[in-house]
Design a protein around this motif. Sequence first.
Motif, PDB file in Angstrom:
ATOM      1  N   HIS A  71       0.952  -1.130   0.251  1.00 52.00           N
ATOM      2  CA  HIS A  71       0.159   0.453  -0.037  1.00 52.00           C
ATOM      3  C   HIS A  71       0.413   1.584  -0.140  1.00 52.00           C
ATOM      4  N   GLY A  72       1.581   1.114  -0.098  1.00 45.35           N
ATOM      5  CA  GLY A  72       3.141   2.096   0.226  1.00 45.35           C
ATOM      6  C   GLY A  72       3.263   2.494   1.195  1.00 45.35           C
ATOM      7  N   SER A  73       2.590   2.325   2.158  1.00 49.59           N
ATOM      8  CA  SER A  73       3.347   2.287   3.791  1.00 49.59           C
ATOM      9  C   SER A  73       4.722   2.346   4.111  1.00 49.59           C
ATOM     10  N   LEU A  74       5.142   3.152   5.001  1.00 49.26           N
ATOM     11  CA  LEU A  74       6.577   2.985   5.548  1.00 49.26           C
ATOM     12  C   LEU A  74       6.093   1.459   6.233  1.00 49.26           C
ATOM     13  N   LEU A  75       7.247   0.226   6.328  1.00 46.33           N
ATOM     14  CA  LEU A  75       6.684  -0.079   7.194  1.00 46.33           C
ATOM     15  C   LEU A  75       7.831  -0.083   8.323  1.00 46.33           C
TER      16      LEU A  75
ATOM     17  N   GLY B 181      15.926   7.722   1.796  1.00 46.51           N
ATOM     18  CA  GLY B 181      14.900   8.342   1.489  1.00 46.51           C
ATOM     19  C   GLY B 181      13.544   7.313   2.534  1.00 46.51           C
ATOM     20  N   SER B 182      12.143   6.870   1.718  1.00 40.76           N
ATOM     21  CA  SER B 182      11.857   5.744   2.408  1.00 40.76           C
ATOM     22  C   SER B 182      11.758   4.123   1.831  1.00 40.76           C
ATOM     23  N   SER B 183      12.552   4.633   0.362  1.00 43.46           N
ATOM     24  CA  SER B 183      12.722   2.885  -0.463  1.00 43.46           C
ATOM     25  C   SER B 183      13.968   2.364   0.023  1.00 43.46           C
TER      26      SER B 183
ATOM     27  N   SER C 231      11.871   3.786  -9.406  1.00 38.32           N
ATOM     28  CA  SER C 231      10.894   4.657  -8.609  1.00 38.32           C
ATOM     29  C   SER C 231      11.681   5.809  -7.365  1.00 38.32           C
ATOM     30  N   LEU C 232      12.995   5.336  -7.905  1.00 36.11           N
ATOM     31  CA  LEU C 232      13.776   5.522  -6.809  1.00 36.11           C
ATOM     32  C   LEU C 232      13.811   7.289  -6.432  1.00 36.11           C
ATOM     33  N   SER C 233      14.095   7.821  -5.606  1.00 34.63           N
ATOM     34  CA  SER C 233      14.695   9.305  -5.801  1.00 34.63           C
ATOM     35  C   SER C 233      16.273   9.529  -6.320  1.00 34.63           C
ATOM     36  N   ASP C 234      16.794  10.699  -7.034  1.00 37.49           N
ATOM     37  CA  ASP C 234      18.309  10.638  -7.039  1.00 37.49           C
ATOM     38  C   ASP C 234      18.958   9.989  -5.451  1.00 37.49           C
TER      39      ASP C 234
END
Length: 352
Positions: A18-22, A33-35, A54-57
């Motif tokens: 669901h995209g929420s942070l575990l 970042g969150s990922s 999908s990762l940020s820089d």
Amino acid sequence: MAGDVALDETLLPLVSAHGSLLAASGPVLHEYGSSVRIGIGGGGRPLAALNEESLSDAEKSGLQAFRLRLSEPYRARKASRPYADVPWGSSTAVPQLHRDRQAVIRGAPVAQDPSAAPAGAPEAKRLAGRVAVGLVIVSGPGSLAMTDAQTRKIVAEVQNGLSYLGGQAPARDVTFVYDIQVAQIDVPDTQSAPPAGTKPDDLYEYYERPWRDAALAAIGQAPGGSGIRSYIRSIKAQKSAQAAYCAFFTHYTLHHFAYCSGSYLTMQYSNDGWGPENLDRIFAHETGHIFGAPDEYAESGCDCGGAWGFHRRPNLNCESCADNSVDCIMKRNTWAMCDETPYHLGYTMTGV
Ligand SMILES: [Zn+2]
């Protein structure tokens, strides 16, 4: 093991369907970042599956750095790093880490405005909890450009150095949260000698100000101390951190190749005679100063007194006066820490 830091580090699987942070299963050491979060523990499974597109820089940089640290060539270079275990003050083979004792934690370089003087490091009281780290990678014209490979190296060296510092925290409660900026600037290098009569403390600012203020402008900040403080406070807020500091990495001429000015560090990529392979330990050492840890090598002029860091402890491992001075990152080029530096850094200590 990643790099040469004796820790079991792992890339944490983080994002649920669901995209929420575990919640992480263990201590989180680095967060890009969150990922992309790197944690302690994992039992030899360092890399989790990840949707990399999908990762940020910043997340890509952190992941790249971790992979680099896990690679055999990187680990081999660390195993044979130059000047390993040499005292920071050694004047025989390599330059001193600090040119003089004033450079250990020098005064604010832009203190003309008293209200702007960052006495100490107000945004970085102790090395505990979430610590925002701003990396400002300065890229100038021509030979002053920071290449992509050098930028990757910087992120990896910082990660290696802070894995050591974070991994030493007894409570395992330190999480470094990164903001990474590449500042493209076009000001020329300052190679001329400073005006006669320039005070020693002003020599740092003489070389630093032109490129630093241009870099601050490039990241949307005002010049001087007010811009630096504004940047540090912004990343502290953005990252919901308890402490924050930043570091500039550059090829520009400096008065000295690595130093701490209150809340920020200035680092030359070439790292003088120590070389880029030791950026990790120099970064860890200078980060020690950010949080109030004193030098422990004799040439720094240290003594065994004082009330240093968050826990206000004396400098009992100063080699000038300690009966049994032991190895420590504040004393020499090593991954070791004396019994006092954890208190100076402000780690969460049981029984304190
Ligand atoms: Zn130092």
